[in-house]
Design a protein around this motif. Structure first.
Motif, short mmCIF file in Angstrom:
data_model
loop_
_atom_site.label_atom_id
_atom_site.label_comp_id
_atom_site.label_asym_id
_atom_site.label_seq_id
_atom_site.Cartn_x
_atom_site.Cartn_y
_atom_site.Cartn_z
N ARG A 37 -11.15 4.66 -0.96
CA ARG A 37 -11.68 6.08 -2.20
C ARG A 37 -10.24 6.19 -2.14
O ARG A 37 -9.97 7.14 -1.14
CB ARG A 37 -12.74 6.18 -0.90
CG ARG A 37 -13.08 8.20 -1.41
CD ARG A 37 -13.46 8.53 0.21
NE ARG A 37 -13.91 10.08 0.03
CZ ARG A 37 -14.81 10.69 -0.77
NH1 ARG A 37 -16.03 9.80 -0.46
NH2 ARG A 37 -14.78 11.58 -0.74
N LYS A 38 -10.71 7.59 -3.29
CA LYS A 38 -9.40 7.91 -4.16
C LYS A 38 -9.20 9.17 -2.91
O LYS A 38 -10.08 9.86 -2.60
CB LYS A 38 -10.04 8.51 -6.19
CG LYS A 38 -9.53 9.32 -6.00
CD LYS A 38 -9.35 9.43 -7.59
CE LYS A 38 -7.92 9.27 -8.02
NZ LYS A 38 -8.26 9.65 -9.90
N HIS B 16 1.63 5.04 -4.75
CA HIS B 16 0.44 5.40 -5.45
C HIS B 16 0.57 6.87 -5.13
O HIS B 16 -0.91 7.28 -4.50
CB HIS B 16 -1.08 4.39 -5.80
CG HIS B 16 -0.34 3.45 -6.84
ND1 HIS B 16 -0.11 2.54 -6.35
CD2 HIS B 16 -0.65 2.85 -8.00
CE1 HIS B 16 -0.03 1.38 -7.25
NE2 HIS B 16 -0.77 2.56 -8.39
N GLU C 29 -1.88 9.93 -5.36
CA GLU C 29 -3.52 9.26 -5.22
C GLU C 29 -3.81 9.55 -3.75
O GLU C 29 -4.81 8.83 -3.68
CB GLU C 29 -3.96 7.94 -5.86
CG GLU C 29 -3.96 7.64 -7.02
CD GLU C 29 -3.83 6.62 -8.11
OE1 GLU C 29 -4.12 5.95 -7.30
OE2 GLU C 29 -3.70 6.77 -8.99
N ASN C 30 -2.52 9.98 -2.63
CA ASN C 30 -3.21 10.03 -1.43
C ASN C 30 -2.82 11.70 -1.61
O ASN C 30 -1.91 12.24 -1.48
CB ASN C 30 -1.76 9.41 -0.94
CG ASN C 30 -2.18 9.30 0.57
OD1 ASN C 30 -2.39 10.30 1.24
ND2 ASN C 30 -1.21 7.87 0.95
N SER D 237 1.06 -1.41 0.05
CA SER D 237 0.06 -0.09 0.22
C SER D 237 0.97 1.00 -0.25
O SER D 237 0.11 2.66 -0.24
CB SER D 237 -0.95 -0.54 1.68
OG SER D 237 -0.38 0.09 2.23
N THR E 52 -1.20 3.99 0.72
CA THR E 52 -2.43 4.37 -0.23
C THR E 52 -3.96 3.61 -0.21
O THR E 52 -3.43 2.74 -0.12
CB THR E 52 -1.92 4.95 -1.08
OG1 THR E 52 -0.89 6.49 -1.22
CG2 THR E 52 -3.48 5.49 -2.44
N ALA E 53 -5.02 3.42 0.09
CA ALA E 53 -6.14 2.94 0.52
C ALA E 53 -6.68 3.05 -0.52
O ALA E 53 -7.02 4.21 -1.82
CB ALA E 53 -7.03 3.42 0.86
N LYS E 54 -7.07 1.96 -1.83
CA LYS E 54 -8.27 1.98 -2.48
C LYS E 54 -9.59 2.10 -2.64
O LYS E 54 -10.78 2.59 -3.22
CB LYS E 54 -8.18 0.35 -3.15
CG LYS E 54 -6.77 0.40 -3.49
CD LYS E 54 -6.36 -1.17 -4.11
CE LYS E 54 -4.93 -1.76 -4.16
NZ LYS E 54 -4.64 -3.00 -5.24
#
Length: 332
Positions: free
Chosen positions: A136-137, A102, A105-106, A99, A132-134
């Motif tokens: 919620r963008k 990306h 996108e964080n 995680s 970075t969690a998927k």
């Protein structure tokens, strides 16, 4: 209703007297033995006999206690054997590490970049295991790793990339929920606790929020900064022995001084040198107290000369090159 396993489980109906069509009511716990006419005939249209336990006790109120006493004698209730405690679950490090990418996108990482520059933001993300969690963008994961390096939990939160403020419209969620892991198997620890093993000689600073711990570590690297995750947080759950032989300073949000004095006293009862930083509380304005500011709010607003220079270099790296080549120093 008695489950059907063989013909013997179906009796003669006390109403239509047809054999093999009557199901008796039973108490699966074994505390009550119902009379043989308490049950239901499965010939619903031709007979329709149905005498429930509720109707029986209504007709014979004096029988309930007697039946319960008889059942207890004939079939005493055995104590329920204790259930084995579920084995504690720890997240695989590979899940956490996968995680930690990306970052464009964080939103929280983008905020750190805007204040400290990309290189410093990457160092902070690596130091505190920011993912970075998927789900919620734009959302991030604050992984909780204990002093032994075990990944205990992951807190998923959503921040505004410009202001760094948490969105109160998006409630935090947890890694165990997203991965459908039984809550009873998962525990928590202080956010940043793994740094205690990495920096054994530094004093410890504890704040409420993960964001504040990360920001304070940038401005005040002379402490190991941890977050308890709330006004009470881990103080009532964690093994406080992790602070043995260390100096601990608590940095409460404005308005929480008295509450955290109690937490410091709890640490002292464990033989830990603990203090509460009260300067902000003692000197804050009424407006600041009503807003519940914390040390990170003050650090972010305190644009020191060095901090301004760092931000200028972050936005234009050629400034650093120019300073190095001309041997320039910041004096004002």
């Amino acid at each position: 209703m008695k489950p059907y396993k063989s013909r013997e489980d179906r009796k003669e109906c006390p109403c239509c007297h047809v054999k093999g069509c009557f199901s008796q009511y039973i108490d699966t716990v074994g505390r009550i033995a119902f009379p043989p006419d308490v049950g239901r005939c499965n010939r619903e249209h031709k007979c329709g006999y149905h005498y429930t336990p509720k109707q029986f006790f209504h007709d014979h109120p004096d029988m309930k206690e007697e039946l319960m006493d008889d059942a207890a004698i004939l079939s005493p209730t055995l104590p329920t054997p204790p259930q084995p405690k579920a084995e504690r679950f720890f997240f695989p490090r590979s899940v956490m590490e996968s995680s930690m990418s990306h970052y464009r996108e964080n939103n929280f990482f983008l905020f750190l970049c805007s204040r400290f520059g990309e290189q410093a933001a990457l160092e902070l993300a690596g130091r505190y295991n920011i993912g970075t969690a998927k789900v919620r963008k734009g959302s991030c994961v604050f992984w909780q790793v204990d002093i032994r390096g075990r990944v205990c939990q992951g807190k998923v939160m959503f921040y505004d990339a410009s202001t760094g403020n948490r969105s109160h419209e998006v409630h935090p969620t947890w890694a165990h929920t997203l991965m459908r892991i039984d809550k009873e198997r998962v525990g928590q620890c202080f956010f940043g606790e793994h740094l205690l093993a990495e920096f054994p000689d530094l004093p410890v600073g504890i704040v409420e929020s993960e964001k504040s711990a990360i920001i304070a570590s940038f401005y005040l690297p002379g402490y190991v900064w941890l977050a308890c995750g709330g006004k009470d947080g881990m103080f009532g759950k964690a093994d406080l022995d992790i602070f043995k032989d260390r100096k601990v300073v608590l940095f409460p949000d404005l308005g929480m001084k008295e509450n955290w004095e109690g937490k410091a006293e709890k640490l002292r009862r464990h033989g830990i040198e603990a203090h509460v930083f009260t300067y902000l509380e003692d000197h804050a304005s009424q407006s600041e107290k009503e807003r519940g500011l914390d040390i990170a709010d003050y650090l972010l607003n305190e644009h020191s000369q060095a901090a301004i220079l760092r931000m200028m270099i972050a936005r234009n790296p050629s400034i650093k090159t120019l300073m190095d080549r001309l041997d320039l120093e910041l004096v004002s």
